[in-house]
Design a protein around this motif. Sequence first.
Motif, PDB file in Angstrom:
ATOM      1  N   PRO A  97       0.830  -1.208   0.000  1.00 46.80           N
ATOM      2  CA  PRO A  97       0.000   0.000   0.000  1.00 46.80           C
ATOM      3  C   PRO A  97       0.869   1.265   0.000  1.00 46.80           C
ATOM      4  CG  PRO A  97      -0.575  -1.486   1.819  1.00 46.80           C
ATOM      5  CD  PRO A  97       0.678  -1.996   1.222  1.00 46.80           C
ATOM      6  N   THR A  98       0.399   2.266  -0.728  1.00 40.96           N
ATOM      7  CA  THR A  98       1.115   3.547  -0.683  1.00 40.96           C
ATOM      8  C   THR A  98       0.602   4.387   0.489  1.00 40.96           C
ATOM      9  OG1 THR A  98      -0.507   4.529  -2.156  1.00 40.96           O
ATOM     10  CG2 THR A  98       1.479   3.580  -3.172  1.00 40.96           C
ATOM     11  N   HIS A  99      -0.655   4.130   0.871  1.00 39.32           N
ATOM     12  CA  HIS A  99      -1.243   4.853   1.991  1.00 39.32           C
ATOM     13  C   HIS A  99      -2.059   3.886   2.847  1.00 39.32           C
ATOM     14  CE1 HIS A  99      -0.312   8.127  -0.755  1.00 39.32           C
ATOM     15  NE2 HIS A  99      -0.341   8.929   0.312  1.00 39.32           N
ATOM     16  N   VAL A 100      -2.224   4.278   4.094  1.00 35.29           N
ATOM     17  CA  VAL A 100      -3.043   3.482   5.018  1.00 35.29           C
ATOM     18  C   VAL A 100      -4.030   4.420   5.690  1.00 35.29           C
ATOM     19  CG1 VAL A 100      -2.945   2.358   7.290  1.00 35.29           C
ATOM     20  CG2 VAL A 100      -1.448   1.568   5.461  1.00 35.29           C
ATOM     21  N   ILE A 101      -5.257   3.935   5.841  1.00 33.57           N
ATOM     22  CA  ILE A 101      -6.246   4.750   6.545  1.00 33.57           C
ATOM     23  C   ILE A 101      -6.301   4.262   7.997  1.00 33.57           C
ATOM     24  CG2 ILE A 101      -8.196   3.278   5.802  1.00 33.57           C
ATOM     25  CD1 ILE A 101      -9.844   5.930   5.678  1.00 33.57           C
ATOM     26  N   GLU A 102      -6.206   5.215   8.923  1.00 34.87           N
ATOM     27  CA  GLU A 102      -6.280   4.898  10.348  1.00 34.87           C
ATOM     28  C   GLU A 102      -7.624   5.387  10.860  1.00 34.87           C
ATOM     29  OE1 GLU A 102      -3.063   6.989  12.173  1.00 34.87           O
ATOM     30  OE2 GLU A 102      -1.570   5.497  11.600  1.00 34.87           O
ATOM     31  N   MET A 103      -8.399   4.482  11.427  1.00 33.66           N
ATOM     32  CA  MET A 103      -9.699   4.854  11.978  1.00 33.66           C
ATOM     33  C   MET A 103      -9.647   4.600  13.489  1.00 33.66           C
ATOM     34  SD  MET A 103     -11.690   2.945   8.951  1.00 33.66           S
ATOM     35  CE  MET A 103     -10.353   1.786   8.874  1.00 33.66           C
ATOM     36  N   ALA A 104      -9.786   5.665  14.248  1.00 34.48           N
ATOM     37  CA  ALA A 104      -9.635   5.543  15.703  1.00 34.48           C
ATOM     38  C   ALA A 104     -10.959   5.878  16.384  1.00 34.48           C
ATOM     39  CB  ALA A 104      -8.539   6.476  16.195  1.00 34.48           C
ATOM     40  N   LEU A 105     -11.481   4.900  17.098  1.00 40.03           N
ATOM     41  CA  LEU A 105     -12.744   5.089  17.825  1.00 40.03           C
ATOM     42  C   LEU A 105     -12.423   5.619  19.220  1.00 40.03           C
ATOM     43  CD1 LEU A 105     -15.816   4.617  17.697  1.00 40.03           C
ATOM     44  CD2 LEU A 105     -15.418   2.350  18.648  1.00 40.03           C
ATOM     45  N   ASP A 106     -13.020   6.740  19.548  1.00 38.96           N
ATOM     46  CA  ASP A 106     -12.727   7.385  20.844  1.00 38.96           C
ATOM     47  C   ASP A 106     -13.372   6.594  21.989  1.00 38.96           C
ATOM     48  OD1 ASP A 106     -12.181   9.015  22.931  1.00 38.96           O
ATOM     49  OD2 ASP A 106     -13.066  10.827  22.076  1.00 38.96           O
ATOM     50  N   LEU A 107     -12.532   6.060  22.852  1.00 39.86           N
ATOM     51  CA  LEU A 107     -13.026   5.280  23.996  1.00 39.86           C
ATOM     52  C   LEU A 107     -12.796   6.026  25.304  1.00 39.86           C
ATOM     53  CD1 LEU A 107     -11.574   1.757  23.060  1.00 39.86           C
ATOM     54  CD2 LEU A 107     -13.834   2.644  22.550  1.00 39.86           C
ATOM     55  N   THR A 108     -12.504   7.326  25.216  1.00 37.85           N
ATOM     56  CA  THR A 108     -12.119   8.064  26.423  1.00 37.85           C
ATOM     57  C   THR A 108     -13.225   8.030  27.475  1.00 37.85           C
ATOM     58  OG1 THR A 108     -10.815   9.502  25.027  1.00 37.85           O
ATOM     59  CG2 THR A 108     -11.230  10.261  27.261  1.00 37.85           C
ATOM     60  N   ASP A 109     -14.448   8.350  27.069  1.00 37.19           N
ATOM     61  CA  ASP A 109     -15.554   8.360  28.038  1.00 37.19           C
ATOM     62  C   ASP A 109     -15.830   6.956  28.557  1.00 37.19           C
ATOM     63  OD1 ASP A 109     -15.819  11.041  27.830  1.00 37.19           O
ATOM     64  OD2 ASP A 109     -17.480  10.980  26.403  1.00 37.19           O
ATOM     65  N   LEU A 110     -15.789   5.992  27.625  1.00 40.54           N
ATOM     66  CA  LEU A 110     -16.041   4.613  28.006  1.00 40.54           C
ATOM     67  C   LEU A 110     -14.980   4.131  29.000  1.00 40.54           C
ATOM     68  CD1 LEU A 110     -18.024   2.327  27.248  1.00 40.54           C
ATOM     69  CD2 LEU A 110     -16.339   1.541  25.606  1.00 40.54           C
ATOM     70  N   THR A 111     -13.733   4.496  28.730  1.00 43.30           N
ATOM     71  CA  THR A 111     -12.634   4.093  29.608  1.00 43.30           C
ATOM     72  C   THR A 111     -12.814   4.709  30.993  1.00 43.30           C
ATOM     73  OG1 THR A 111     -11.193   3.990  27.701  1.00 43.30           O
ATOM     74  CG2 THR A 111     -10.124   4.028  29.844  1.00 43.30           C
ATOM     75  N   ARG A 112     -13.228   5.986  31.012  1.00 45.22           N
ATOM     76  CA  ARG A 112     -13.445   6.657  32.293  1.00 45.22           C
ATOM     77  C   ARG A 112     -14.562   5.959  33.068  1.00 45.22           C
ATOM     78  NH1 ARG A 112     -17.049  10.178  33.493  1.00 45.22           N
ATOM     79  NH2 ARG A 112     -17.524  10.657  31.335  1.00 45.22           N
ATOM     80  N   LEU A 113     -15.659   5.615  32.353  1.00 43.52           N
ATOM     81  CA  LEU A 113     -16.769   4.927  33.011  1.00 43.52           C
ATOM     82  C   LEU A 113     -16.343   3.547  33.517  1.00 43.52           C
ATOM     83  CD1 LEU A 113     -19.709   5.817  30.614  1.00 43.52           C
ATOM     84  CD2 LEU A 113     -19.410   6.565  32.968  1.00 43.52           C
ATOM     85  N   GLU A 114     -15.523   2.861  32.702  1.00 46.73           N
ATOM     86  CA  GLU A 114     -15.025   1.543  33.130  1.00 46.73           C
ATOM     87  C   GLU A 114     -14.225   1.671  34.421  1.00 46.73           C
ATOM     88  OE1 GLU A 114     -12.660  -0.045  29.991  1.00 46.73           O
ATOM     89  OE2 GLU A 114     -14.361  -0.895  28.930  1.00 46.73           O
ATOM     90  N   ARG A 115     -13.342   2.698  34.448  1.00 53.13           N
ATOM     91  CA  ARG A 115     -12.510   2.903  35.638  1.00 53.13           C
ATOM     92  C   ARG A 115     -13.377   3.210  36.853  1.00 53.13           C
ATOM     93  NH1 ARG A 115      -7.640   6.721  33.363  1.00 53.13           N
ATOM     94  NH2 ARG A 115      -6.427   5.089  32.365  1.00 53.13           N
ATOM     95  N   GLU A 116     -14.361   4.092  36.642  1.00 49.95           N
ATOM     96  CA  GLU A 116     -15.234   4.469  37.766  1.00 49.95           C
ATOM     97  C   GLU A 116     -16.008   3.257  38.278  1.00 49.95           C
ATOM     98  OE1 GLU A 116     -15.967   9.088  36.344  1.00 49.95           O
ATOM     99  OE2 GLU A 116     -17.640   7.683  36.392  1.00 49.95           O
ATOM    100  N   LEU A 126     -15.119   0.071  37.980  1.00 53.95           N
ATOM    101  CA  LEU A 126     -14.193  -0.833  38.674  1.00 53.95           C
ATOM    102  C   LEU A 126     -13.876  -0.327  40.073  1.00 53.95           C
ATOM    103  CD1 LEU A 126     -11.622  -1.880  35.925  1.00 53.95           C
ATOM    104  CD2 LEU A 126     -13.167  -3.362  37.199  1.00 53.95           C
ATOM    105  N   GLU A 127     -13.667   0.999  40.161  1.00 51.90           N
ATOM    106  CA  GLU A 127     -13.332   1.583  41.456  1.00 51.90           C
ATOM    107  C   GLU A 127     -14.515   1.428  42.423  1.00 51.90           C
ATOM    108  OE1 GLU A 127     -10.630   2.427  42.584  1.00 51.90           O
ATOM    109  OE2 GLU A 127     -11.053   3.632  44.355  1.00 51.90           O
ATOM    110  N   ALA A 128     -15.731   1.667  41.874  1.00 50.93           N
ATOM    111  CA  ALA A 128     -16.918   1.535  42.720  1.00 50.93           C
ATOM    112  C   ALA A 128     -17.079   0.092  43.187  1.00 50.93           C
ATOM    113  CB  ALA A 128     -18.165   1.973  41.949  1.00 50.93           C
ATOM    114  N   GLU A 129     -16.822  -0.845  42.258  1.00 53.49           N
ATOM    115  CA  GLU A 129     -16.936  -2.254  42.623  1.00 53.49           C
ATOM    116  C   GLU A 129     -15.881  -2.630  43.657  1.00 53.49           C
ATOM    117  OE1 GLU A 129     -18.771  -4.067  38.479  1.00 53.49           O
ATOM    118  OE2 GLU A 129     -16.668  -4.344  38.963  1.00 53.49           O
ATOM    119  N   ARG A 130     -14.667  -2.065  43.468  1.00 52.91           N
ATOM    120  CA  ARG A 130     -13.589  -2.372  44.411  1.00 52.91           C
ATOM    121  C   ARG A 130     -13.949  -1.844  45.804  1.00 52.91           C
ATOM    122  NH1 ARG A 130      -9.283  -0.515  46.841  1.00 52.91           N
ATOM    123  NH2 ARG A 130      -9.707   1.627  46.248  1.00 52.91           N
TER     124      ARG A 130
END
Lengths: 134, 494
Positions: B221-240, B242-246
């Motif tokens: 390939p001469t070029h590659v397309i990068e598609m990035a799905l933003d998981l920032t909010d999801l990651t924050r919710l996951e952390r919260e 986990l912390e709540a469960e802990r």
Amino acid sequence: MAQPPVRPRVLIIDDEQDVVTYLESVLNDNGFEATGTTDGAEGLALARRLRPDLICLDVVMPPPTGVRVYRDLRGDPALAAIPVVMVTGVQKEFKGFIHHRKLVRPPDAYVSKPFDVAELLATLRRLLPAAASA
Amino acid sequence: MSSCPWLPADRTLLFDEIPCSIVVVDRSYTIVDRNPAFAAIWGDGLGATCHELTRGRPGPCSGCPAEKTFRDGERRVLAQNGRDRHGKPVHTLVHVAPVHDAGGSVSHVAIMSTDLTVTRRLQEEYQTLFEQVPCFVAVVDRDLRVVKANRLFRRVFGEPDGERCYALFKHRQEKCDDCPAERTFGDGGTHTSRHVGVSRAGEETHYLVSTAALQPGDDGPTHVIEMALDLTDLTRLEREKLEAERLAAVGQTVAGLAHGVKNMLTGLEGGMYVTSTGLKRGDPKRTSQGWEMLERNIGRISSLVKSLLAFSRGEGPRPSRFDPGEVVREIHDLFCQSAARHGVELRVDAGAAPVGPVVMDRDGLRSCLENLVSNALDACLVSGPAPCVIDMRLLERDGTVTFEVADSGCGMDYDVKQKVFTSFFSTKGAGGTGLGLLLTRKFVQQHGGTITFDSTPGRGTTFRLSFPRQRLPELPPEGGPGATDPECGSSRRQ
């Protein structure tokens, strides 16, 4: 000849046999007539049969739990007036629970495990004035 | 077929069949010939002027390319927007070429139009998708420089300006170790990995990057397309979460532990009271009763501490090779008499086919089965006077060894089922530490297995410990800790 003072009857319901034995010993040594059971359902049956003057009830027990037994005691017109002292290790949580349930009258007193004997006796004597002189 | 005087005979077929429209006009812009592709769009058209036919104009269009070619004899290429005879927008790529007469003068002009309407529509759709898709999209070249980025990307990471993707996404000076774009450049495949980046505002961003090849060439390939799905909010919710469960687990553990310890302390105080009053009164029966209370509660504290240590220590299993049926029989022998005394029948179902030796922590398995049978026995005792049965089964199917303990006891309701694997939860009151099933689950997980159960109130409970053989632990090296004598099938660790 003077009649011996009537010993107030106390029913103890706690799933820990050693706690039942301890309470029976302390109360019988201090002017009460205590009977105990480690089973909530049997405790209810004893309450109906013996009509005690006061009930010491544990909260955390295998079903029926202390909460269930307490509600059944309060729900039975024949038993509803009997003072109940909750003897529990989870006093704070139970207090919060019972006070949010408006339909159930709060217990007459709480005693925390491990309990102070003097405090326990003072509480029972406050609720049973007839025992004060014993 | 057309009979074009200006075309050699062998080229008239090409004129008719070429997949673009061709029209030939004379100096008065009158259409003197056209191919079928032109007629399909504009109708017959012969004898009409091109401006009347295609634009509905009475005179030549302003900047008419044909007029320029008549004037200078040059070829030209241009994009034109117009409408077809039905009024629909048409996008065309127009080639204008002079046709010379015998004297070398430009007598006619051939106008060849390629219909780009569909291509243009696809381009617009692609552009809309590229810009509006709710994830970061960037096209990178082989040097990992971002040559194109969508709106969300530009808003969060800024204009690419030829910067490299790792500099934009992560403010890095060097490419990432697990760069999915580089892997796509290498094998042309699609790759996905999770990354942590830094936004233009300096905030941590989490995204899932998928890469795909664009413009494949001979050397990849001469070029590659990068598609990035933003998981920032999801990651924050996951952390919260986990912390709540802990925190909830810590709170529950502390509350359960406190409750258990309070009961034991009360039992100890009771033992002291009964013993001391018995001694004071010279009542040996009472003294003995108090002493037993002391012994019992010290034993309970000791048991609780041991269970807590067993649960919390990071020690792994100590595997040995042994016959699992032997352990099942041992547990049966251990409990069958006490079960019978309570009117409970304890049976062993060895299954249709014998199960071969397994490599597991033998003592751990024994403890787990002891715990399950003990629970089953308690469930039977609670269930009442009806005859109760406990079945222990050992079976192997598709390489998975399963131990089952099924009772016909009281079963569990919804609330109890939810708390089965909760620390310090016990339906046995003083009889249980509330750690048994937790320890069992830990053992099963350490051996790559699963623990499941079915339970119906009033009908009974079945617990299953399933161990896929390929996930069981390895046998330790000969002579190492926990090594087993294969002859006797028991662990040397005793």
